[in-house]
Design a protein around this motif. Structure first.
Motif, PDB file in Angstrom:
ATOM      1  N   ALA A  18      56.745  35.900  47.214  1.00  0.00           N
ATOM      2  CA  ALA A  18      55.829  34.860  47.679  1.00  0.00           C
ATOM      3  C   ALA A  18      54.604  34.785  46.779  1.00  0.00           C
ATOM      4  N   THR A  19      54.187  33.587  46.457  1.00  0.00           N
ATOM      5  CA  THR A  19      52.985  33.376  45.650  1.00  0.00           C
ATOM      6  C   THR A  19      51.748  33.775  46.445  1.00  0.00           C
ATOM      7  N   ARG A  57      32.117  37.178  46.286  1.00  0.00           N
ATOM      8  CA  ARG A  57      33.261  36.329  45.959  1.00  0.00           C
ATOM      9  C   ARG A  57      34.444  37.234  45.646  1.00  0.00           C
ATOM     10  N   TYR A  58      35.605  36.897  46.208  1.00  0.00           N
ATOM     11  CA  TYR A  58      36.807  37.686  45.992  1.00  0.00           C
ATOM     12  C   TYR A  58      37.958  36.722  45.763  1.00  0.00           C
ATOM     13  N   THR A  59      38.677  36.899  44.641  1.00  0.00           N
ATOM     14  CA  THR A  59      39.808  36.028  44.324  1.00  0.00           C
ATOM     15  C   THR A  59      41.046  36.871  44.037  1.00  0.00           C
ATOM     16  N   ALA A  60      42.199  36.300  44.326  1.00  0.00           N
ATOM     17  CA  ALA A  60      43.473  36.976  44.063  1.00  0.00           C
ATOM     18  C   ALA A  60      44.502  35.954  43.622  1.00  0.00           C
ATOM     19  N   LEU A  61      45.227  36.268  42.532  1.00  0.00           N
ATOM     20  CA  LEU A  61      46.269  35.396  41.997  1.00  0.00           C
ATOM     21  C   LEU A  61      47.473  36.236  41.599  1.00  0.00           C
ATOM     22  N   GLY A  62      48.659  35.728  41.880  1.00  0.00           N
ATOM     23  CA  GLY A  62      49.873  36.423  41.489  1.00  0.00           C
ATOM     24  C   GLY A  62      50.975  36.194  42.493  1.00  0.00           C
ATOM     25  N   ASP A  63      51.739  37.251  42.758  1.00  0.00           N
ATOM     26  CA  ASP A  63      52.768  37.143  43.784  1.00  0.00           C
ATOM     27  C   ASP A  63      52.744  38.409  44.639  1.00  0.00           C
ATOM     28  N   ALA A  64      53.671  38.507  45.567  1.00  0.00           N
ATOM     29  CA  ALA A  64      53.654  39.617  46.509  1.00  0.00           C
ATOM     30  C   ALA A  64      53.956  40.960  45.848  1.00  0.00           C
ATOM     31  N   GLU A  65      54.419  40.950  44.597  1.00  0.00           N
ATOM     32  CA  GLU A  65      54.695  42.206  43.897  1.00  0.00           C
ATOM     33  C   GLU A  65      53.530  42.674  43.039  1.00  0.00           C
ATOM     34  N   VAL A  66      52.826  41.734  42.425  1.00  0.00           N
ATOM     35  CA  VAL A  66      51.663  42.068  41.587  1.00  0.00           C
ATOM     36  C   VAL A  66      50.618  40.980  41.749  1.00  0.00           C
ATOM     37  N   ASP A 137      52.838  46.202  44.462  1.00  0.00           N
ATOM     38  CA  ASP A 137      53.633  46.488  45.645  1.00  0.00           C
ATOM     39  C   ASP A 137      54.410  47.786  45.418  1.00  0.00           C
ATOM     40  N   ARG A 138      54.464  48.621  46.438  1.00  0.00           N
ATOM     41  CA  ARG A 138      55.091  49.943  46.282  1.00  0.00           C
ATOM     42  C   ARG A 138      56.570  49.841  45.931  1.00  0.00           C
ATOM     43  N   ALA A 139      57.291  48.969  46.609  1.00  0.00           N
ATOM     44  CA  ALA A 139      58.729  48.850  46.346  1.00  0.00           C
ATOM     45  C   ALA A 139      58.974  48.357  44.920  1.00  0.00           C
ATOM     46  N   PHE A 140      58.157  47.418  44.448  1.00  0.00           N
ATOM     47  CA  PHE A 140      58.298  46.911  43.081  1.00  0.00           C
ATOM     48  C   PHE A 140      58.057  48.027  42.076  1.00  0.00           C
ATOM     49  N   LEU A 141      56.977  48.793  42.268  1.00  0.00           N
ATOM     50  CA  LEU A 141      56.674  49.861  41.319  1.00  0.00           C
ATOM     51  C   LEU A 141      57.761  50.928  41.332  1.00  0.00           C
ATOM     52  N   HIS A 142      58.331  51.179  42.494  1.00  0.00           N
ATOM     53  CA  HIS A 142      59.414  52.161  42.569  1.00  0.00           C
ATOM     54  C   HIS A 142      60.632  51.673  41.793  1.00  0.00           C
ATOM     55  N   ARG A 143      60.927  50.390  41.866  1.00  0.00           N
ATOM     56  CA  ARG A 143      62.072  49.849  41.114  1.00  0.00           C
ATOM     57  C   ARG A 143      61.853  50.012  39.611  1.00  0.00           C
ATOM     58  N   ALA A 182      50.067  35.197  31.022  1.00  0.00           N
ATOM     59  CA  ALA A 182      51.337  34.733  31.595  1.00  0.00           C
ATOM     60  C   ALA A 182      51.107  33.980  32.897  1.00  0.00           C
ATOM     61  N   LEU A 183      50.157  34.442  33.687  1.00  0.00           N
ATOM     62  CA  LEU A 183      49.857  33.766  34.943  1.00  0.00           C
ATOM     63  C   LEU A 183      49.222  32.405  34.691  1.00  0.00           C
ATOM     64  N   ARG A 184      48.340  32.361  33.718  1.00  0.00           N
ATOM     65  CA  ARG A 184      47.625  31.118  33.418  1.00  0.00           C
ATOM     66  C   ARG A 184      48.548  30.072  32.801  1.00  0.00           C
ATOM     67  N   VAL A 185      49.428  30.509  31.907  1.00  0.00           N
ATOM     68  CA  VAL A 185      50.275  29.564  31.173  1.00  0.00           C
ATOM     69  C   VAL A 185      51.523  29.176  31.966  1.00  0.00           C
ATOM     70  N   GLY A 186      52.196  30.172  32.544  1.00  0.00           N
ATOM     71  CA  GLY A 186      53.468  29.876  33.198  1.00  0.00           C
ATOM     72  C   GLY A 186      53.447  29.903  34.705  1.00  0.00           C
ATOM     73  N   GLY A 187      52.459  30.585  35.288  1.00  0.00           N
ATOM     74  CA  GLY A 187      52.410  30.689  36.745  1.00  0.00           C
ATOM     75  C   GLY A 187      53.284  31.818  37.254  1.00  0.00           C
ATOM     76  N   PRO A 188      53.178  32.136  38.536  1.00  0.00           N
ATOM     77  CA  PRO A 188      53.880  33.298  39.105  1.00  0.00           C
ATOM     78  C   PRO A 188      55.389  33.142  39.235  1.00  0.00           C
TER      79      PRO A 188
END
Length: 329
Positions: A18-19, A57-66, A137-143, A182-188
């Protein structure tokens, strides 16, 4: 450090993380406690101005893994954060921040990546800061860890006191630059983002190598394969309630066979073996803790020792000294 806001973002397909895209901002200390404490499941958070107008101010961009995050605050913010949730690396651009775990207080250096304590509650205090963070995300890092080394299904443990050297910090910032690009150019949803976040996770694992217990060599024998499963379960779940029935289920052995196998190989019962592992974990933490903190009771309880008198006696029997003597080293 759980992130309850993630669930609110994106309607992606189940196979796509999820974005995550959100921002909170304001000028009231009470709102900062509500917004920032809500992101991190904070307890007893307090915010106050430092003389100038308070703002955050607090901002967050990415997906549910990073996710790449930035937290800015003019004022003071402090509180408690529970254990668990994402693995979080932070580095300070300006201002001051300190983290305290088990009585050990550390100031966070500028521009140096630091791992926020992932498996222990901690307190913090920050003032007039600009802070960057990356959540894994813990599961992502474990993979990612499993793809590059033999960690199997074991729970990962990391040394949050490990400090990156100059070369490590350079590699980290390079990975963060690539991640942001990569996030700026291509998106999540882009291939570039997927590659960049995996590369960032690999740098994380280089800077903070997973700590795995060395299991007895005898467990490598084919005849002990099922016993090994039970032993691995103990090492992975040592801080949790563990029963012989649990060990029977994960190993495929009967309750009686579990008991007999531990006696045959280790000459102790399964629960005695569990106690030894817990004592080893307590000792490792006490050697790393602040001697002035008086943290013995907290550490012991976290590893399942409810009766401190019996714990102290068992500790002395195993290590030849009492836990307070270890703490004073």
């Amino acid at each position: 450090m759980a992130d309850p806001l993630i669930e609110a973002f994106g309607e992606d397909e189940p196979s796509t993380p999820a974005t995550v895209r959100f921002e909170v901002t304001g000028h009231r200390p009470d709102d900062a406690v509500r917004d920032l404490g809500g992101v991190y499941g904070g307890e007893r958070w307090v915010a106050q101005p430092t003389g100038e107008a308070f703002e955050y101010r607090y901002t967050a961009l990415g997906d549910a893994e990073v996710t790449i995050r930035r937290s800015q605050l003019r004022g003071v913010l402090s509180g408690l954060v529970a254990a668990g949730g994402d693995y979080v690396v932070t580095w300070m651009s300006t201002g001051s921040a300190e983290v305290q775990r088990l009585g050990d207080r550390r100031e966070l250096p500028l521009e140096t990546p630091v791992l926020i304590p992932p498996d222990h509650p901690f307190s913090f205090r920050t003032e007039d800061y600009d802070q960057r963070l990356v959540h894994f995300d813990r599961a992502f890092l474990h993979r990612v860890a499993a793809a590059r080394s033999d960690v199997g299904e074991h729970a990962l443990r990391f040394d949050d006191h490990r400090v990156a050297d100059q070369e490590g910090a350079r590699r980290w910032h390079g990975a963060m630059t690539a991640l942001a690009r990569a996030l700026r150019v291509g998106g999540p949803e882009s291939v570039a983002w997927q590659a960049a976040k995996t590369a960032a996770a690999e740098v994380f694992l280089d800077l903070f190598p997973p700590q795995l217990d060395d299991l007895p060599v005898v467990l490598g024998q084919p005849r002990n394969a099922r016993l090994r499963a039970a032993v691995e379960y103990i090492h992975d779940h040592a801080s949790e309630p563990v029963t012989i029935a649990d060990l029977s289920e994960v190993s495929g052995l009967s309750v009686r066979s579990v008991q007999e196998s531990f006696r045959r190989v280790f000459d102790v019962s399964p629960l005695t073996y569990l106690r030894q592992v817990r004592l080893d974990r307590v000792r490792a933490e006490l050697l790393d803790a602040d001697p002035q903190a008086g943290a013995v009771g907290d550490v012991a309880r976290r590893w399942g020792f409810a009766h401190l008198g019996r714990f102290s006696a068992a500790y002395a029997e195993r290590f030849g000294e009492y836990p307070k003597q270890t703490l004073r080293r």
